[in-house]
Design a protein around this motif. Structure first.
Motif, short mmCIF file in Angstrom:
data_model
loop_
_atom_site.label_atom_id
_atom_site.label_comp_id
_atom_site.label_asym_id
_atom_site.label_seq_id
_atom_site.Cartn_x
_atom_site.Cartn_y
_atom_site.Cartn_z
N PRO A 130 110.26 78.44 79.98
CA PRO A 130 110.46 79.87 80.28
C PRO A 130 111.33 80.58 79.25
CG PRO A 130 110.73 78.54 82.25
CD PRO A 130 110.65 77.58 81.10
N THR A 131 112.23 79.85 78.60
CA THR A 131 113.12 80.50 77.63
C THR A 131 112.38 80.93 76.37
OG1 THR A 131 113.73 78.37 76.62
CG2 THR A 131 115.04 79.13 78.50
N LYS A 132 111.16 80.39 76.17
CA LYS A 132 110.39 80.73 74.98
C LYS A 132 109.42 81.88 75.20
CE LYS A 132 110.60 76.04 73.03
NZ LYS A 132 109.80 74.89 72.52
N ARG A 133 109.40 82.42 76.39
CA ARG A 133 108.47 83.51 76.67
C ARG A 133 108.86 84.76 75.90
NH1 ARG A 133 108.32 82.73 83.23
NH2 ARG A 133 107.27 80.70 83.24
N SER A 134 107.87 85.34 75.25
CA SER A 134 108.11 86.56 74.49
C SER A 134 107.99 87.80 75.36
CB SER A 134 107.11 86.66 73.32
OG SER A 134 105.77 86.63 73.80
N HIS A 135 107.31 87.67 76.50
CA HIS A 135 107.14 88.78 77.42
C HIS A 135 107.24 88.25 78.86
CE1 HIS A 135 105.12 90.13 73.73
NE2 HIS A 135 105.43 91.36 74.10
N PRO A 136 107.72 89.06 79.78
CA PRO A 136 107.78 88.62 81.18
C PRO A 136 106.39 88.51 81.79
CG PRO A 136 108.34 90.94 81.01
CD PRO A 136 108.23 90.44 79.60
N ASN A 137 106.25 87.63 82.78
CA ASN A 137 104.99 87.54 83.50
C ASN A 137 104.76 88.80 84.31
OD1 ASN A 137 104.70 84.92 82.53
ND2 ASN A 137 105.68 84.01 84.33
N LEU A 138 103.48 89.17 84.43
CA LEU A 138 103.12 90.37 85.19
C LEU A 138 102.58 89.94 86.55
CD1 LEU A 138 101.30 92.35 82.33
CD2 LEU A 138 103.71 92.43 82.98
N PHE A 139 103.32 90.24 87.61
CA PHE A 139 102.95 89.77 88.94
C PHE A 139 102.01 90.73 89.66
CE2 PHE A 139 107.23 87.60 88.56
CZ PHE A 139 106.66 86.41 88.17
N THR A 140 101.80 91.90 89.13
CA THR A 140 100.79 92.84 89.65
C THR A 140 100.00 93.36 88.46
OG1 THR A 140 102.30 94.73 89.51
CG2 THR A 140 102.23 93.53 91.61
N PHE A 141 98.88 94.00 88.74
CA PHE A 141 98.03 94.50 87.66
C PHE A 141 98.66 95.72 87.00
CE2 PHE A 141 95.01 91.91 89.91
CZ PHE A 141 94.26 91.35 88.89
N HIS A 142 98.59 95.73 85.67
CA HIS A 142 99.12 96.82 84.87
C HIS A 142 98.02 97.33 83.94
CE1 HIS A 142 102.78 94.84 86.20
NE2 HIS A 142 103.50 95.85 85.76
N LYS A 143 98.02 98.63 83.71
CA LYS A 143 97.10 99.18 82.71
C LYS A 143 97.54 98.69 81.34
CE LYS A 143 97.14 103.52 81.42
NZ LYS A 143 96.95 104.99 81.40
N PHE A 144 96.58 98.16 80.57
CA PHE A 144 96.92 97.52 79.31
C PHE A 144 96.85 98.51 78.15
CE2 PHE A 144 96.12 93.44 76.64
CZ PHE A 144 97.43 93.48 76.22
N THR A 145 95.73 99.19 78.02
CA THR A 145 95.57 100.19 76.96
C THR A 145 94.83 101.38 77.52
OG1 THR A 145 93.39 99.43 76.19
CG2 THR A 145 95.32 98.31 75.29
N ASP A 146 94.80 102.46 76.76
CA ASP A 146 94.06 103.66 77.17
C ASP A 146 92.61 103.61 76.73
OD1 ASP A 146 96.23 104.87 78.44
OD2 ASP A 146 96.98 105.68 76.53
N ARG A 147 92.29 102.67 75.85
CA ARG A 147 90.92 102.57 75.36
C ARG A 147 90.01 102.03 76.46
NH1 ARG A 147 92.15 99.65 71.55
NH2 ARG A 147 92.59 101.27 70.03
N SER A 185 91.69 87.23 95.71
CA SER A 185 91.97 86.09 94.84
C SER A 185 92.64 85.00 95.67
CB SER A 185 92.86 86.49 93.67
OG SER A 185 94.12 86.95 94.12
N TRP A 186 92.50 83.75 95.20
CA TRP A 186 93.10 82.63 95.91
C TRP A 186 93.23 81.44 94.98
CZ3 TRP A 186 88.26 84.54 96.57
CH2 TRP A 186 87.17 83.67 96.44
N GLY A 187 94.10 80.49 95.37
CA GLY A 187 94.33 79.30 94.57
C GLY A 187 95.74 79.24 94.03
N PHE A 188 95.89 78.74 92.82
CA PHE A 188 97.19 78.58 92.18
C PHE A 188 97.74 79.94 91.76
CE2 PHE A 188 99.59 77.29 88.22
CZ PHE A 188 100.71 76.87 88.91
N GLY A 189 98.94 80.25 92.23
CA GLY A 189 99.50 81.58 91.99
C GLY A 189 100.53 81.66 90.89
N GLY A 190 100.71 80.57 90.13
CA GLY A 190 101.72 80.57 89.07
C GLY A 190 101.55 81.70 88.08
N PHE A 191 102.68 82.21 87.60
CA PHE A 191 102.74 83.30 86.62
C PHE A 191 102.26 84.63 87.18
CE2 PHE A 191 101.59 79.38 84.20
CZ PHE A 191 102.87 79.10 83.74
N GLY A 192 101.99 84.69 88.48
CA GLY A 192 101.54 85.94 89.07
C GLY A 192 100.09 86.26 88.82
N ARG A 193 99.32 85.26 88.44
CA ARG A 193 97.93 85.50 88.03
C ARG A 193 97.04 86.00 89.16
NH1 ARG A 193 97.09 79.54 86.19
NH2 ARG A 193 99.33 79.73 86.14
#
Length: 481
Positions: free
Chosen positions: A93-110, A378-386
Motif C-alpha cells: 500500500p505504501t507504493k500506491r501512486s493514487h488512492p483506490n476509488l471505492f465508488t465510480f468517478h468520471k474519468f475524462t470528459d471525452r 456486482s458481486w464477489g471479491f471487493g478488494g480495492f473497491g472494485r
C-alpha cells in the motif's frame, strides 16, 4: 514457422535422470500480472519472415462497419488505479501512486464508443467516437504504443494510429492489438513469445506495428496472457505466440529441451491458421468436425473457447480446473467440441473466458448483470473497491450499485478488468467495469445478435439497445475478398 516434427534434445549424460523437472509457471492461475515464462527462456535464433504485402486500402463492408460504431458515452472508473501495482502479487500500500476509488468517478470528459481491458492486464484501450485509439495504464513493455515504457495515468492518443480508424482492439498481459476499418491488425508491447505476430521474438515492440498477416480482412482480435487470436471475415481463426498448453490450437505445445534440464518452446511468431476441429465420443473415438465457420471466440490466459455458425462450441488449451468443459482436466492442443452444447436446444450464443473458467450463454437463457431498468449489480471479491459499493467488503450475491440507481445514471454495459472498474452511463452505449475476482455478466436484447467479453477471474457482460444489431461482428455472413 511450422511447429511439426520437433524432437527433444537427447540427454547429455546418464545423470539426466536425476535432473530436476522444469518447473511449470504458476502465474496464469494466480493473481499475478508478471510474465512467468518468456522472461526465462533463451531467444530463438533469428528467422527471415516472408515479405508483407501492402496494407489493404479497401474498407470493410459498410454494413459490417456500422455494427462497430456504438453510440459513445462518458468513461467512469472504480477500484485500484495505481497502474504499476495492478494485478501483481506484490501490492504494498505504501507504493500506491493514487488512492483506490471505492465508488465510480468520471474519468475524462471525452466520449468513447469502445473500451477494452482484461484481468491479466494493467492497461486499457479506449476508442473515441471518431475511431482514434487512446491508451492508459502500465507500460512496462511498451504496450501503450507511445515508443517508450512510461506509465500513463490518463488516456492519451496513440500517435502511430492517428491516421487509422480503429474498430476493435484487445489486450493481453503486456501486449495490445488494434484492428483498422480495412481489416489490418497492429500490435505493440511484449513480444518475447512472438505474441505481436511480427515474425520475430524481439522482446519489446514500442510502437504499433502491422502484424505479418496477408489473408482475408480481420474483424476481431483476442489476447491471452502471452498469445493472440485473430478472426477473419470468412470465419477462420489464426493464432500466434506462446504454445505452452496447446492454446494456439496447432496440435502441439511447442516444447523442446535446449539442454537436458532446460526447457524452451517453439513460438509461433506469425499468425497460423487453426485448421482442425474434432470431437471425442464417450468411448474415446476421435473424429474430425467439418464445415466449421467461427463467429465468436474468447481467450483466457491460456485457453480459448469459440463458437461456430451452427452454434457449436469448441475449446482448447490449458484444461486445469475443468475450464474446457470436457469433464476432465486434460489439456487440448486442437479445438475440441464441447459435447454438452451439441444439440439444437443447447446452441451457444456467446462465450466468455476467465483465467480459470469459461462461461457460455445458450439459446435458452441469459446471464444478467444489468437489468431492464439499467441498474448495475456486482458481486464477489471487493478488494480495492472494485465492486463500487463504497467499501471493500466481499459480496456473495449480486448487490445493487447504488451510484447508478437512478434514471440519469442508468448503465448501458459493463466490462471487467484487473483491480479496477469502468462504466459508461446512460449517455453512452459502451462501458466497462473492471474487476479481478468478482463476477459480472453480459446480456443483450433480442436485436443484439452477437456479443463477447474477455475476462480473467470473473464474468463480464454487455447490453445493447434495439438499434444496436451486433456488438462485435464475427460472422461469416460478410464474405470479404
Amino acid at each position: 514457422m511450422s511447429s511439426n516434427g520437433r524432437k527433444r534434445a537427447a540427454p547429455a549424460s546418464g545423470r539426466s535422470a536425476k535432473a530436476r523437472k522444469p518447473r511449470k509457471p504458476v502465474s496464469e492461475d494466480e493473481d499475478s500480472n508478471d510474465s512467468s515464462l518468456s522472461d526465462q527462456l533463451p531467444p530463438e535464433p533469428p528467422r527471415t519472415p516472408s515479405p508483407m504485402v501492402d496494407e489493404p486500402m479497401v474498407k470493410l463492408p459498410e454494413e459490417l462497419l456500422r455494427s462497430f460504431y456504438k453510440t459513445p458515452g462518458r468513461l467512469m472508473i472504480a477500484g485500484m488505479v495505481s497502474w504499476d501495482l495492478v494485478a501483481k502479487r506484490e501490492n504494498n500500500p505504501t507504493k500506491r501512486s493514487h488512492p483506490n476509488l471505492f465508488t465510480f468517478h468520471k474519468f475524462t470528459d471525452r466520449r468513447y464508443r469502445l473500451i477494452v481491458s482484461g484481468c491479466s492486464a494493467g492497461h486499457s484501450i479506449l476508442i473515441s467516437d471518431d475511431g482514434k485509439a487512446y491508451t492508459f495504464g502500465r507500460n512496462n513493455c511498451g504496450q501503450l504504443g507511445f515508443g517508450d515504457t512510461i506509465t500513463r495515468n490518463e488516456p492519451q492518443l496513440v500517435p502511430g494510429l492517428m491516421d487509422h480508424n480503429i474498430i476493435h482492439a484487445a489486450v493481453g498481459r503486456n501486449h495490445s492489438l488494434f484492428v483498422t476499418d480495412t481489416g489490418a491488425v497492429y500490435a505493440c508491447g511484449d513480444n518475447k513469445s512472438g505474441q505481436c505476430g511480427l515474425g520475430s521474438t524481439a522482446p519489446q515492440v514500442l510502437k504499433p506495428t502491422r502484424v505479418r498477416y496477408n489473408g482475408a480482412p480481420i474483424v476481431k482480435v483476442g489476447c491471452g496472457a502471452e498469445f493472440s487470436m485473430i478472426l477473419d471475415c470468412n470465419g477462420a481463426l489464426h493464432s500466434f505466440g506462446l504454445p505452452e498448453y496447446g492454446q494456439l490450437g496447432h496440435n502441439t505445445d511447442g516444447k523442446y529441451f535446449v539442454t537436458s534440464t532446460k526447457l524452451s518452446y517453439h513460438f509461433e511468431t506469425v499468425p497460423k491458421h487453426v485448421a482442425l476441429f474434432f470431437e471425442k465420443s464417450k468411448e474415446g473415438h476421435v473424429s474430425p468436425v467439418r464445415d466449421v465457420d467461427i463467429v465468436d471466440f474468447s481467450c483466457g490466459n491460456n485457453h480459448t473457447v469459440a463458437i461456430d455458425s451452427k452454434k457449436r462450441a469448441f475449446s482448447w488449451g490449458f484444461g486445469g480446473f475443468g475450464r474446457l468443459g470436457h469433464a476432465e482436466q486434460k489439456d487440448e492442443s486442437v479445438p475440441r467440441l464441447i459435447k454438452y452444447f451439441d444439440s439444437q436446444a443447447r446452441g451457444v450464443r456467446s462465450v466468455h473466458c476467465g483465467a480459470t473458467y469459461s462461461l457460455a450463454v445458450n439459446e435458452n437463457g441469459e446471464q444478467v448483470a444489468i437489468d431492464s431498468k439499467k441498474r448495475a449489480f456486482s458481486w464477489g471479491f471487493g478488494g480495492f473497491g472494485r465492486l463500487g459499493h463504497a467499501e471493500q467488503k466481499d459480496e456473495s450475491v449480486p448487490r445493487l450499485i447504488k451510484y447508478f440507481d437512478s434514471q440519469a445514471r442508468g448503465v448501458r454495459s459493463v466490462h471487467c478488468g484487473a483491480t479496477y472498474s469502468l462504466a459508461v452511463n446512460e449517455n453512452g452505449e459502451q462501458a466497462h467495469v473492471h474487476t479481478n475476482k468478482h463476477t459480472c455478466t453480459q446480456t443483450s436484447t433480442r436485436a443484439h445478435k452477437q456479443a463477447h467479453v474477455h475476462t480473467n477471474k470473473h464474468t463480464c457482460a454487455q447490453t445493447s439497445t434495439r438499434a444496436h444489431k451486433q456488438a462485435h461482428v464475427h460472422t461469416n455472413k460478410h464474405t470479404c475478398t
